[in-house]
Design an enzyme around this catalytic site. Sequence first.
Site, PDB file in Angstrom:
ATOM      1  N   ASP A 176       0.887  -1.115   0.041  1.00  0.00           N
ATOM      2  CA  ASP A 176      -0.001  -0.197  -0.079  1.00  0.00           C
ATOM      3  C   ASP A 176       0.760   1.315   0.142  1.00  0.00           C
ATOM      4  O   ASP A 176       0.514   2.152  -0.630  1.00  0.00           O
ATOM      5  CB  ASP A 176      -0.927   0.061   1.322  1.00  0.00           C
ATOM      6  CG  ASP A 176      -1.697  -1.260   1.256  1.00  0.00           C
ATOM      7  OD1 ASP A 176      -2.272  -1.697   0.110  1.00  0.00           O
ATOM      8  OD2 ASP A 176      -2.031  -1.955   2.328  1.00  0.00           O
ATOM      9  N   HIS A 203      -5.403  -3.644   5.524  1.00  0.00           N
ATOM     10  CA  HIS A 203      -5.150  -3.804   4.106  1.00  0.00           C
ATOM     11  C   HIS A 203      -6.450  -4.419   3.547  1.00  0.00           C
ATOM     12  O   HIS A 203      -6.340  -5.662   2.836  1.00  0.00           O
ATOM     13  CB  HIS A 203      -3.974  -4.758   4.004  1.00  0.00           C
ATOM     14  CG  HIS A 203      -3.585  -5.309   2.815  1.00  0.00           C
ATOM     15  ND1 HIS A 203      -3.209  -4.267   1.675  1.00  0.00           N
ATOM     16  CD2 HIS A 203      -3.661  -6.401   2.077  1.00  0.00           C
ATOM     17  CE1 HIS A 203      -2.749  -5.013   0.515  1.00  0.00           C
ATOM     18  NE2 HIS A 203      -3.329  -6.304   0.603  1.00  0.00           N
TER      19      HIS A 203
HETATM   20  P1  NAD Z   1      -0.135 -18.113  -5.502  1.00  0.00           P
HETATM   21  O1  NAD Z   1      -1.393 -19.216  -5.817  1.00  0.00           O
HETATM   22  O2  NAD Z   1       0.616 -17.897  -6.563  1.00  0.00           O
HETATM   23  O3  NAD Z   1       1.037 -18.820  -4.620  1.00  0.00           O
HETATM   24  C1  NAD Z   1       0.594 -19.323  -3.209  1.00  0.00           C
HETATM   25  C2  NAD Z   1       1.393 -20.447  -3.051  1.00  0.00           C
HETATM   26  O4  NAD Z   1       1.140 -20.711  -1.647  1.00  0.00           O
HETATM   27  C3  NAD Z   1       1.394 -21.722  -3.810  1.00  0.00           C
HETATM   28  O5  NAD Z   1       2.721 -21.984  -4.447  1.00  0.00           O
HETATM   29  C4  NAD Z   1       0.743 -22.620  -2.956  1.00  0.00           C
HETATM   30  O6  NAD Z   1       1.261 -24.055  -3.075  1.00  0.00           O
HETATM   31  C5  NAD Z   1       1.220 -22.240  -1.647  1.00  0.00           C
HETATM   32  N1  NAD Z   1       0.378 -23.030  -0.474  1.00  0.00           N
HETATM   33  C6  NAD Z   1      -0.800 -23.320  -0.359  1.00  0.00           C
HETATM   34  N2  NAD Z   1      -1.095 -23.843   0.934  1.00  0.00           N
HETATM   35  C7  NAD Z   1       0.337 -23.969   1.553  1.00  0.00           C
HETATM   36  C8  NAD Z   1       0.571 -24.402   2.939  1.00  0.00           C
HETATM   37  N3  NAD Z   1      -0.283 -25.038   3.478  1.00  0.00           N
HETATM   38  N4  NAD Z   1       1.856 -24.182   3.019  1.00  0.00           N
HETATM   39  C9  NAD Z   1       2.751 -23.781   2.348  1.00  0.00           C
HETATM   40  N5  NAD Z   1       2.539 -23.307   1.058  1.00  0.00           N
HETATM   41  C10 NAD Z   1       1.157 -23.628   0.695  1.00  0.00           C
HETATM   42  O7  NAD Z   1      -0.600 -16.936  -4.704  1.00  0.00           O
HETATM   43  P2  NAD Z   1       0.211 -15.403  -4.811  1.00  0.00           P
HETATM   44  O8  NAD Z   1      -0.291 -14.738  -5.930  1.00  0.00           O
HETATM   45  O9  NAD Z   1       1.633 -16.040  -4.288  1.00  0.00           O
HETATM   46  O10 NAD Z   1      -0.368 -15.067  -3.364  1.00  0.00           O
HETATM   47  C11 NAD Z   1      -0.444 -15.678  -2.147  1.00  0.00           C
HETATM   48  C12 NAD Z   1      -1.160 -14.733  -1.286  1.00  0.00           C
HETATM   49  O11 NAD Z   1      -0.813 -13.413  -0.816  1.00  0.00           O
HETATM   50  C13 NAD Z   1      -2.749 -14.391  -1.440  1.00  0.00           C
HETATM   51  O12 NAD Z   1      -3.473 -14.918  -0.235  1.00  0.00           O
HETATM   52  C14 NAD Z   1      -2.816 -12.986  -1.707  1.00  0.00           C
HETATM   53  O13 NAD Z   1      -4.178 -12.596  -1.551  1.00  0.00           O
HETATM   54  C15 NAD Z   1      -1.773 -12.438  -0.832  1.00  0.00           C
HETATM   55  N6  NAD Z   1      -1.215 -11.123  -1.187  1.00  0.00           N
HETATM   56  C16 NAD Z   1      -1.257 -10.197  -0.177  1.00  0.00           C
HETATM   57  C17 NAD Z   1      -0.450  -9.187  -0.417  1.00  0.00           C
HETATM   58  C18 NAD Z   1      -0.596  -8.032   0.397  1.00  0.00           C
HETATM   59  O14 NAD Z   1      -0.244  -6.897   0.173  1.00  0.00           O
HETATM   60  N7  NAD Z   1      -0.202  -8.354   2.059  1.00  0.00           N
HETATM   61  C19 NAD Z   1      -0.305  -8.660  -1.864  1.00  0.00           C
HETATM   62  C20 NAD Z   1      -0.517  -9.685  -2.884  1.00  0.00           C
HETATM   63  C21 NAD Z   1      -0.978 -11.095  -2.557  1.00  0.00           C
HETATM   64  C1  LMR Z   2      -2.920  -6.365  -3.091  1.00  0.00           C
HETATM   65  O1  LMR Z   2      -3.070  -5.487  -2.454  1.00  0.00           O
HETATM   66  O2  LMR Z   2      -2.383  -6.387  -4.176  1.00  0.00           O
HETATM   67  C2  LMR Z   2      -3.174  -7.848  -2.261  1.00  0.00           C
HETATM   68  O3  LMR Z   2      -3.690  -7.693  -1.133  1.00  0.00           O
HETATM   69  C3  LMR Z   2      -3.832  -8.896  -3.336  1.00  0.00           C
HETATM   70  C4  LMR Z   2      -5.115  -8.393  -3.734  1.00  0.00           C
HETATM   71  O4  LMR Z   2      -6.186  -9.282  -3.539  1.00  0.00           O
HETATM   72  O5  LMR Z   2      -5.382  -7.370  -3.936  1.00  0.00           O
END
Ligand code: NAD
Ligand code: LMR
Length: 341
Positions: A176, A203
């Site tokens: 953010d 968030h």
């Molecule tokens: P993705 O699906 O590409 O990757 C997620 C990974 O988690 C996969 O490789 C999967 O195998 C793994 N996984 C699932 N269960 C698991 C477990 N029990 N133990 C270990 N690994 C496990 O998803 P992504 O795009 O990398 O996003 C991941 C998360 O991050 C989502 O929840 C997304 O919403 C979040 N996110 C948060 C922010 C933020 O600002 N905080 C920003 C972007 C995404």
């Molecule tokens: C973001 O802010 O990009 C993450 O929280 C992923 C989402 O679902 O928007």
Amino acid sequence: MRPSLLRTASQHLRRRRDYSSSAAQPERKVAILGAAGGIGQPLALLMKLNPLVSSLSLYDIAGTPGVAADVSHINTPALVKGFMGDDQLAEALQGADVVIIPAGVPRKPGMTRDDLFKINAGIVKGLCTAIAKHCPNALVNMISNPVNSTVPIAAEVFKKAGTFDEKKLFGVTTLDVVRAKTFYAGKANVPVTGVNVPVVGGHAGITILPLFSQATPASNALSHEDLKALTKRTQDGGTEVVEAKAGKGSATLSMAYAGAVFGDACLKGLNGVPDIVECSFVQSTVTDLPFFASKVRLGRNGVEEVMGLGELSAFEKEGLESLKSELMSSIVKGVMFARES
Ligand code: NAD
Ligand code: LMR
């Protein structure tokens, strides 16, 4: 120079000297849980490039041998090991100083972050149970959504295990801040590298509250309408990416960058580097909400100081009041899930 200013300057210099004259850089182990995912892979790359990391542990339920082999060929000091599946989680965590969690499912167009709760709450609970057992002193950087609920879940899991330390649990809201800086610099037409914008609250949607009134360098080129539009764009930044990716996930590359920035700040704090300040969603008394994102000073034990909000504009005060009920219900949802499941 006024005596008080002189005193502050000399304290600052002394702290810097203390740091620079301190012993060799400590060994630091960083574990990434969800390391084979969209965020996990570029985050693994960026942490491999970080000179503060001596050991990089890449854990996922699938795919980590390949990611670890690939990243391990980069000629930087961090020793990379891949771990796959429940049986290897303990070893992945043992001795970790910082655990970064991007494990879980991402959004598709039309979903809210809260729609991810059903799947991600259980994933986070399982991983935090293992952290409590195998590296209870690690700093935990929670990326998995919905952050407004996954951080309270982690806190409850740690409380149940008797390992909770509020100084060591962080919801990663750096993306953010990254977005607010980029959008502000573009609109105010200032070089982005020097820009700072605190982002507080939580968030998700309106719980993300950028404080453009405190942005530096200040700009008087921006109208109230501009500031409203910048605020909305920052709040909807995640959705902008989800829609542009059209079903192929959410922000991964910018998130990996943001996660690497926050991970680096945690390591610097642990190593005693002074004046490390980042925004993060932490246990807080800054408002009447039990968890809240604001500027946090990082130190040798994690959170050294949760900083206040400073002066808010009337528009930001309004934003603060309107985010409270949504943020509180997401927090309560996380707490109830962890207590009841
Ligand atoms: P993705 O699906 O590409 O990757 C997620 C990974 O988690 C996969 O490789 C999967 O195998 C793994 N996984 C699932 N269960 C698991 C477990 N029990 N133990 C270990 N690994 C496990 O998803 P992504 O795009 O990398 O996003 C991941 C998360 O991050 C989502 O929840 C997304 O919403 C979040 N996110 C948060 C922010 C933020 O600002 N905080 C920003 C972007 C995404
Ligand atoms: C973001 O802010 O990009 C993450 O929280 C992923 C989402 O679902 O928007």
